[in-house]
Design an enzyme around this catalytic site. Sequence first.
Site, short mmCIF file in Angstrom:
data_model
loop_
_atom_site.label_atom_id
_atom_site.label_comp_id
_atom_site.label_asym_id
_atom_site.label_seq_id
_atom_site.Cartn_x
_atom_site.Cartn_y
_atom_site.Cartn_z
N LYS A 1 42.89 53.64 39.78
CA LYS A 1 44.54 53.68 40.67
C LYS A 1 44.38 54.20 41.21
O LYS A 1 44.48 54.11 43.18
CB LYS A 1 44.34 53.32 39.67
CG LYS A 1 44.13 51.55 39.41
CD LYS A 1 45.48 50.67 39.09
CE LYS A 1 44.63 49.39 38.48
NZ LYS A 1 45.55 47.96 37.52
N LYS B 1 33.17 48.34 35.74
CA LYS B 1 33.30 46.73 35.47
C LYS B 1 33.41 45.73 36.94
O LYS B 1 33.67 46.08 37.46
CB LYS B 1 34.35 47.30 34.40
CG LYS B 1 35.56 47.34 35.03
CD LYS B 1 36.64 47.36 34.55
CE LYS B 1 37.62 47.36 34.99
NZ LYS B 1 39.35 47.22 34.93
N LYS C 1 38.69 42.15 38.93
CA LYS C 1 39.71 41.01 39.64
C LYS C 1 39.64 41.94 41.36
O LYS C 1 39.33 41.29 42.28
CB LYS C 1 40.89 40.69 39.39
CG LYS C 1 40.56 39.50 38.38
CD LYS C 1 42.22 39.52 38.16
CE LYS C 1 43.05 40.03 36.47
NZ LYS C 1 44.07 40.67 36.37
P1 TYM Z 1 43.72 42.92 33.66
O1 TYM Z 1 44.93 42.31 34.24
O2 TYM Z 1 43.03 44.00 34.51
O3 TYM Z 1 42.60 42.27 32.94
C1 TYM Z 1 42.96 41.26 31.89
C2 TYM Z 1 42.19 41.22 30.75
O4 TYM Z 1 40.82 40.86 30.93
C3 TYM Z 1 40.00 41.97 30.80
N1 TYM Z 1 39.12 42.96 31.29
C4 TYM Z 1 37.42 42.62 31.20
N2 TYM Z 1 37.08 42.06 29.58
C5 TYM Z 1 35.64 42.10 29.72
N3 TYM Z 1 35.07 42.61 30.97
C6 TYM Z 1 35.66 43.16 32.06
N4 TYM Z 1 34.79 43.05 33.09
C7 TYM Z 1 37.15 42.32 32.37
N5 TYM Z 1 37.94 42.91 33.40
C8 TYM Z 1 38.75 42.53 32.76
C9 TYM Z 1 40.61 43.54 30.22
O5 TYM Z 1 40.22 43.61 28.70
C10 TYM Z 1 42.22 42.28 29.69
O6 TYM Z 1 42.27 42.20 28.71
N6 TYM Z 1 47.22 45.68 31.77
C11 TYM Z 1 46.44 45.07 32.00
C12 TYM Z 1 47.43 43.67 31.58
C13 TYM Z 1 48.41 43.79 30.21
C14 TYM Z 1 48.42 44.00 28.93
C15 TYM Z 1 49.52 43.28 28.97
C16 TYM Z 1 47.31 43.90 28.71
C17 TYM Z 1 49.98 43.97 30.64
N7 TYM Z 1 50.79 43.82 29.94
C18 TYM Z 1 49.73 43.92 26.94
C19 TYM Z 1 47.71 43.60 26.94
C20 TYM Z 1 49.26 43.60 26.39
C21 TYM Z 1 45.28 44.43 32.37
O7 TYM Z 1 45.49 45.22 34.10
O8 TYM Z 1 44.65 43.57 32.52
#
Ligand code: TYM
Length: 332
Positions: free
Chosen positions: A116, A197, A200
């Site tokens: 990032k 991957k 979003k």
């Molecule tokens: P984020 O918002 O990027 O993604 C949300 C969730 O989706 C999963 N994910 C995927 N799983 C499979 N294939 C993909 N291509 C894919 N892209 C995203 C992510 O692994 C996630 O579970 N840092 C985290 C948010 C967060 C969080 C937390 C998570 C903040 N605090 C505490 C767990 C516990 C994030 O950016 O996820």
Amino acid sequence: MAFETRKRVFSGIQPSGNLHIGNYTGALRNWVRQQDERDCFFCIVDLHAITVPQEPAVLRQGIREVALLYLACGIDPARVTMFVQSHRPEHAQLCWILDCVTPVGWLERMTQYKSKAAAQASVSAGLLAYPVLQAADILLYQADYVPVGEDQRQHVELARDIAGRFNRLFGETFVMPQVELPAVGARIKGLDDPTAKMSKSVAGHKAGHALRLLDPPDVLRKTIGRAVTDSGREIRFNPERLGVTNLLTIYQLCTGQTQAAIESQFEGQGYAGLKRAVADAVIEYLRPIRERYSELEAEPGYIDEVLRQGAERAGPVAAETLEMVTERVGLG
Ligand code: TYM
């Protein structure tokens, strides 16, 4: 899957773009499956989203959209605590204290930070501290399990390291959280580039990259039709054939069939037939989510009330941990 009863769960999604099928299979789908057995806290992590620049009106809209999608995917606010991170000030408060016990070297090693940061003209201190805020989210609720996709594994491991360091410095305070990845769908790849991957933020500006949860059927069909496949003809799960394996994995997730059954179904078929079958399966799989979303969108007051009650319910748990932490550190 069998879950141990009343273990605590925390997970969250950033309102930083269009949710896609990877967010569903990596996270949301597994949250829905455990909301009866475990004590679940599901958060819309808006403070994480602002670690990179956001347009305020778009962010505000994104928070509501993610909250509605939680419900549309089957999260039941009567059985879980779902809320917006910034509605509970304890997240930022605990984050600051954890910032002060976390070596900068641990943060500079995070792969998501490195990628990032490379994409930003100017890197904020918040982007570096991002995983500390994530650790604060998890540790504030003393979560036993953190169900996420593969890309978040490193962040959850860091949360364990931070918890361990705090516990050593100030005495046993935090539960050690464990990462929980789905058996299938932990890392869905971009349809335009199966080496990366599905993301979003890319989904928001690049057609053909993602299968977004709210895409209408014709858009889903077109995206799948254009998906990058490999040279060759064989339709098998093969880690060296990323494009075809990604499509087969999506098909497996939507149909619930075994790999062997899927491979025999497509034996002797070409890529056009595979893409048609995947498109049909994805459209049917996402249809109920899209329908439920438009029903929910028609009653805007409801989601505000759900989020208000969620933040209220999260309050005593967050306050109890924060009080213990401030007392141990010697503050106040
Ligand atoms: P984020 O918002 O990027 O993604 C949300 C969730 O989706 C999963 N994910 C995927 N799983 C499979 N294939 C993909 N291509 C894919 N892209 C995203 C992510 O692994 C996630 O579970 N840092 C985290 C948010 C967060 C969080 C937390 C998570 C903040 N605090 C505490 C767990 C516990 C994030 O950016 O996820």
